[in-house]
Design a protein around this motif. Structure first.
Motif: not given
Lengths: 252, 252
Positions: B12-21, B57-66, B90-91
């Motif tokens: 899972m890739l959760a995207i959002g500043d609000e999760l990190l703040s 992009v970086e996280a998605l490309n890492s995860l979708r290959q794995r 872009v990914a």
């Protein structure tokens, strides 16, 4: 590591099969996020990985090179599935060994309670060579800090107590101030105007968070900035936008 | 991708500043974990990243290959901070464009409500070329699927509704069965015996989860296996261990 503009960055690595199976709903990520934001450290990435040494090592080595600090949770108990101390040692390329100070405080604690300090319990005194203790006021067995990595328990009450001990030792950056504005319009009604405000206030970060309740959308707008005056200016613009929309009676 | 032994993996890739703040406490990770475990897909990694294209992009490309599947949450609304569709494009190296079907269903929906289908709202019809819709029964604007990546909303009610639509389309593996045993002893009292049981039951995964309540530890022991007989055998061994400890009246 990012140190421009007095920014201090961090990542969290949550370790444990139980987080990925759904058995345990993580509470430590949100707590760490709250605390770091409050003191002026930017949490920039979180990863959750299973109890597998290779996965922990890989994630830790990626994160510790990229961020000023890495905080881990989980896997430091006495059972066979507690492999964090070993994994961190492998990541740093140092031996994992019984720490003399940890052996002493844990041994004294068990002795005072009349409980045998078994080999299993001694496992909790193991840490990478060179690690510094993180005191555990709840249940004695310490976490540890090595370079920029802070290894803490997964049980939330212990994670939080260990974090309380770590916080005063961290360097912090300029706090990212934050102000929320409730907006009775859905995102579709405000997107253009809000995008313009973001463009006109480049030193702020404006987040738009839709809420969906009782069949209709509203939005919470959150403005963040390190400079109080810039924050206030952008918040004023957001409030003016909402007042303007209310005057035009656009669909909400 | 891991496909041995009929295992299907996911991230899972959760995207959002609000999760990190800390502003938003994520609810989607735990929900996805529960659902995937129930249907026989192993969630093996979670990442949370901010609203920054390069990081997504970086996280998605890492995860979708794995992993066999990647599920994302967040960033698909109409405002300037909703950049997930662009980042996914872009990914994958494909254009992000207004999808004809999405334009039609959203246009019809807004028309029926007498609301203008503005350029901002049309942003929600943008997706990577070649993407397949994920229907959104809550608020119309669709998520999308491209190859092994499923892009869904961050609002939990919409994330859950989209996931419900995706689940029947996924290949699943042999379900990892699970049984919990409450153990009145702390981990230090059971670690050796439990480690032996794990060693004697190599096709099971035995997790030990300490609880700390009212000043004392107890433990929840969770045995997991894809084979029901092997699960039952390990659970019996765990229960026998607890009965044996109770008989010897070890410290709890």
């Amino acid at each position: 590591m990012t140190n421009d503009n007095n920014i201090v960055t961090a990542a969290m690595l949550a370790i444990g099969d139980e987080l990925l199976s759904g058995r345990t709903k993580d509470k430590n990520i949100g707590h760490l996020a709250d605390i770091l934001t409050a003191i002026g450290i930017d949490l920039e990435e979180v990863r959750i990985v299973p109890d597998e040494q290779g996965r922990i090592v890989e994630a830790l080595n990626s994160l510790r090179q990229r961020y000023d600090y890495v905080f881990t949770s989980g896997g430091i108990g006495p059972t066979h599935d507690d492999i964090t101390a070993d994994a961190i040692s492998v990541a740093f390329g140092v031996p994992c060994e019984h720490d003399a100070k940890a052996m002493k405080i844990m041994g004294d604690n068990y002795a005072s309670r009349g409980i045998e300090f078994t080999e299993s319990r001694q496992r909790m005194a193991r840490m990478p060579r060179g690690a510094i203790h993180i005191d555990n006021p709840v249940s004695t067995a310490p976490g540890f800090n090595l370079e920029n990595v802070y290894v803490m328990a997964g049980v939330p009450s212990i994670f939080q107590a260990m974090l309380d001990n770590v916080i005063p030792t961290l360097k912090v950056g300029t706090q990212l101030l934050s102000q929320s504005v409730n907006c009775p319009f859905g995102e579709g009604s405000i997107a253009v105007a809000l995008g313009n405000i973001q463009a006109e206030n480049p030193d702020t970060i404006i987040g738009s968070y839709p809420k969906y309740e009782n069949g209709r959308f509203s939005t919470e707008l959150v403005v963040r900035a390190r400079d109080a005056a810039k924050l206030a200016s952008a918040v004023s613009a957001v409030k003016a936008m909402i007042a303007n929309l209310e005057a035009t009676q656009l669909p909400r």
